[in-house]
Design an enzyme around this catalytic site. Sequence first.
Site, PDB file in Angstrom:
ATOM      1  N   ARG A 234       0.856  -1.187   0.000  1.00  0.00           N
ATOM      2  CA  ARG A 234       0.000   0.000   0.000  1.00  0.00           C
ATOM      3  C   ARG A 234       0.894   1.239   0.000  1.00  0.00           C
ATOM      4  O   ARG A 234       1.877   1.309   0.749  1.00  0.00           O
ATOM      5  CB  ARG A 234      -0.903   0.032   1.245  1.00  0.00           C
ATOM      6  CG  ARG A 234      -2.078  -0.910   1.196  1.00  0.00           C
ATOM      7  CD  ARG A 234      -3.118  -0.475   0.157  1.00  0.00           C
ATOM      8  NE  ARG A 234      -4.245  -1.389   0.035  1.00  0.00           N
ATOM      9  CZ  ARG A 234      -4.318  -2.420  -0.818  1.00  0.00           C
ATOM     10  NH1 ARG A 234      -3.311  -2.687  -1.622  1.00  0.00           N
ATOM     11  NH2 ARG A 234      -5.404  -3.178  -0.879  1.00  0.00           N
ATOM     12  N   ASP A 258       4.197  -0.683  -6.695  1.00  0.00           N
ATOM     13  CA  ASP A 258       2.949  -1.043  -7.380  1.00  0.00           C
ATOM     14  C   ASP A 258       1.815  -0.163  -6.871  1.00  0.00           C
ATOM     15  O   ASP A 258       0.723  -0.192  -7.423  1.00  0.00           O
ATOM     16  CB  ASP A 258       2.626  -2.527  -7.131  1.00  0.00           C
ATOM     17  CG  ASP A 258       1.504  -3.030  -8.037  1.00  0.00           C
ATOM     18  OD1 ASP A 258       1.593  -2.783  -9.261  1.00  0.00           O
ATOM     19  OD2 ASP A 258       0.544  -3.645  -7.536  1.00  0.00           O
ATOM     20  N   GLU A 263      -2.636   7.267  -5.433  1.00  0.00           N
ATOM     21  CA  GLU A 263      -2.966   6.625  -6.709  1.00  0.00           C
ATOM     22  C   GLU A 263      -4.447   6.729  -7.080  1.00  0.00           C
ATOM     23  O   GLU A 263      -4.786   6.666  -8.271  1.00  0.00           O
ATOM     24  CB  GLU A 263      -2.555   5.157  -6.683  1.00  0.00           C
ATOM     25  CG  GLU A 263      -3.409   4.307  -5.761  1.00  0.00           C
ATOM     26  CD  GLU A 263      -2.874   2.896  -5.591  1.00  0.00           C
ATOM     27  OE1 GLU A 263      -1.690   2.679  -5.827  1.00  0.00           O
ATOM     28  OE2 GLU A 263      -3.658   2.032  -5.205  1.00  0.00           O
ATOM     29  N   HIS A 294      -0.832  -0.698  -9.683  1.00  0.00           N
ATOM     30  CA  HIS A 294      -1.562  -1.552  -8.726  1.00  0.00           C
ATOM     31  C   HIS A 294      -2.076  -2.814  -9.435  1.00  0.00           C
ATOM     32  O   HIS A 294      -3.243  -3.199  -9.288  1.00  0.00           O
ATOM     33  CB  HIS A 294      -2.713  -0.784  -8.070  1.00  0.00           C
ATOM     34  CG  HIS A 294      -3.045  -1.335  -6.707  1.00  0.00           C
ATOM     35  ND1 HIS A 294      -3.326  -0.558  -5.617  1.00  0.00           N
ATOM     36  CD2 HIS A 294      -3.117  -2.620  -6.264  1.00  0.00           C
ATOM     37  CE1 HIS A 294      -3.573  -1.327  -4.573  1.00  0.00           C
ATOM     38  NE2 HIS A 294      -3.449  -2.575  -4.948  1.00  0.00           N
TER      39      HIS A 294
HETATM   40  P1  NAD Z   1      -1.373 -10.738   5.584  1.00  0.00           P
HETATM   41  O1  NAD Z   1      -2.343 -10.240   6.587  1.00  0.00           O
HETATM   42  O2  NAD Z   1      -1.402 -12.165   5.167  1.00  0.00           O
HETATM   43  O3  NAD Z   1       0.117 -10.402   6.066  1.00  0.00           O
HETATM   44  C1  NAD Z   1       0.479  -9.207   6.655  1.00  0.00           C
HETATM   45  C2  NAD Z   1       1.566  -9.504   7.667  1.00  0.00           C
HETATM   46  O4  NAD Z   1       2.055  -8.267   8.176  1.00  0.00           O
HETATM   47  C3  NAD Z   1       1.065 -10.309   8.853  1.00  0.00           C
HETATM   48  O5  NAD Z   1       1.866 -11.460   9.041  1.00  0.00           O
HETATM   49  C4  NAD Z   1       1.180  -9.323  10.021  1.00  0.00           C
HETATM   50  O6  NAD Z   1       1.465  -9.965  11.260  1.00  0.00           O
HETATM   51  C5  NAD Z   1       2.315  -8.447   9.559  1.00  0.00           C
HETATM   52  N1  NAD Z   1       2.387  -7.157  10.225  1.00  0.00           N
HETATM   53  C6  NAD Z   1       1.386  -6.382  10.698  1.00  0.00           C
HETATM   54  N2  NAD Z   1       1.873  -5.254  11.254  1.00  0.00           N
HETATM   55  C7  NAD Z   1       3.222  -5.327  11.115  1.00  0.00           C
HETATM   56  C8  NAD Z   1       4.279  -4.462  11.492  1.00  0.00           C
HETATM   57  N3  NAD Z   1       4.052  -3.302  12.118  1.00  0.00           N
HETATM   58  N4  NAD Z   1       5.543  -4.841  11.210  1.00  0.00           N
HETATM   59  C9  NAD Z   1       5.795  -6.011  10.578  1.00  0.00           C
HETATM   60  N5  NAD Z   1       4.826  -6.861  10.209  1.00  0.00           N
HETATM   61  C10 NAD Z   1       3.560  -6.521  10.463  1.00  0.00           C
HETATM   62  O7  NAD Z   1      -1.556  -9.762   4.308  1.00  0.00           O
HETATM   63  P2  NAD Z   1      -1.220 -10.104   2.795  1.00  0.00           P
HETATM   64  O8  NAD Z   1      -2.398 -10.770   2.166  1.00  0.00           O
HETATM   65  O9  NAD Z   1       0.101 -10.751   2.742  1.00  0.00           O
HETATM   66  O10 NAD Z   1      -1.149  -8.617   2.181  1.00  0.00           O
HETATM   67  C11 NAD Z   1      -0.014  -7.817   2.403  1.00  0.00           C
HETATM   68  C12 NAD Z   1      -0.196  -6.447   1.753  1.00  0.00           C
HETATM   69  O11 NAD Z   1      -0.347  -6.588   0.329  1.00  0.00           O
HETATM   70  C13 NAD Z   1      -1.405  -5.662   2.241  1.00  0.00           C
HETATM   71  O12 NAD Z   1      -1.033  -4.304   2.408  1.00  0.00           O
HETATM   72  C14 NAD Z   1      -2.392  -5.782   1.071  1.00  0.00           C
HETATM   73  O13 NAD Z   1      -3.273  -4.684   1.033  1.00  0.00           O
HETATM   74  C15 NAD Z   1      -1.425  -5.755  -0.102  1.00  0.00           C
HETATM   75  N6  NAD Z   1      -1.959  -6.307  -1.365  1.00  0.00           N
HETATM   76  C16 NAD Z   1      -1.537  -5.723  -2.534  1.00  0.00           C
HETATM   77  C17 NAD Z   1      -2.005  -6.213  -3.747  1.00  0.00           C
HETATM   78  C18 NAD Z   1      -1.551  -5.620  -5.058  1.00  0.00           C
HETATM   79  O14 NAD Z   1      -2.143  -5.927  -6.101  1.00  0.00           O
HETATM   80  N7  NAD Z   1      -0.526  -4.803  -5.092  1.00  0.00           N
HETATM   81  C19 NAD Z   1      -2.920  -7.294  -3.768  1.00  0.00           C
HETATM   82  C20 NAD Z   1      -3.289  -7.873  -2.553  1.00  0.00           C
HETATM   83  C21 NAD Z   1      -2.809  -7.382  -1.343  1.00  0.00           C
END
Ligand code: NAD
Length: 329
Positions: A234, A258, A263, A294
């Site tokens: 994000r 991304d 955005e 994205h």
């Molecule tokens: P997830 O919930 O599976 O994993 C997130 C991880 O971050 C968790 O393990 C959590 O414990 C950890 N976390 C939380 N706070 C933290 C901190 N302060 N320091 C370190 N670690 C911390 O989420 P995900 O499905 O892996 O998604 C990750 C990111 O990717 C999200 O921001 C989501 O919005 C984004 N995303 C982007 C796209 C894209 O197309 N670019 C698509 C899907 C998701």
Amino acid sequence: MKKIIMYATLDVEVPFIKQWAKDHQVEIKMVEERLTPETVGWAKGFDGIDIQQTHPLDPSIYPTLKSFGIKQITARMVGYDFIDLKLARENGLQVTNVPAYSPRAIAEMGLTQALRLVRKLGYYDQRMSKLDFRWTGLESTEIYNLTVGVIGAGHIGGASAQMYSALGAKVIAVDPVHHAEMEPFLTYTDLDTVLTQSDIVTIHTPLNDETANMLDAAAFKKMKKTAYLINMARGGLVVTNDLIKALQEGEIAGAALDTLADEAQFFEKQAAPEEIPEDYKVLKAMPNVLISPHSAFYTDTAMKNIVEMGLDDVLLILNGKRPNYPVFE
Ligand code: NAD
């Protein structure tokens, strides 16, 4: 035969929807419009509903769905903050989402961009566009010699760790939650160690009050001058102006983005020049910055999974069973 209406369907989803409907003997009506007070009437006569959108649902929609006898709302996407969960509960509507449709899709995009940065391909592209075919000054390194730091080793960060590890890189990670199954692929450490020791810092946390602006001027100062930042998560996790300054002053070597915090103004459409913010223009002009719109999620596997995982949950609820991904119990 059960009947499901799907709102805001995309062309790329259609073959997967048709196949699922055939396999499960369910009638599915697809409409391109999103669920609004004007379109909610189309759900009358259907047993289930499956939607995809970001605009908050109008409060009138919940009692209307209830009056049609519908008992669920399935969001075929990760985020469901556009659904008022209180109103959903009050109207007897169970809510489901698709929390992880293809973590590898996003992880592979991050890895692809990281490799492009490591091999300085943006610089080569810039030179070659001027018919300059010299490689002088663009020596690169090899991925298995590098340390990759993952911030947030959840679904996507975990998949990224596995891929970098498979390529022979050393992977370190910071995450408040440690998963034993990740330990063959990474070593858990703290944020400072990730920032100071990594050649590639790849961030995959959710955006929330705690993580917003996590990568700021102070964080970039801690990173190696030769390090790359990968942000497929994000835009709001990064202070964009601090990133620009760090890149301009050579505090880090490059970035792949991304997502950008601003955005929403211009992505997902053919934008007019006046809609493009200054930060995007500055970053886009840098040969050591790679920007994608994205689109990291956008693969055939992700589309198939989004469709199937969402519809599976609609059908489970219609058959009186517990869905796989309830948002509340
Ligand atoms: P997830 O919930 O599976 O994993 C997130 C991880 O971050 C968790 O393990 C959590 O414990 C950890 N976390 C939380 N706070 C933290 C901190 N302060 N320091 C370190 N670690 C911390 O989420 P995900 O499905 O892996 O998604 C990750 C990111 O990717 C999200 O921001 C989501 O919005 C984004 N995303 C982007 C796209 C894209 O197309 N670019 C698509 C899907 C998701």
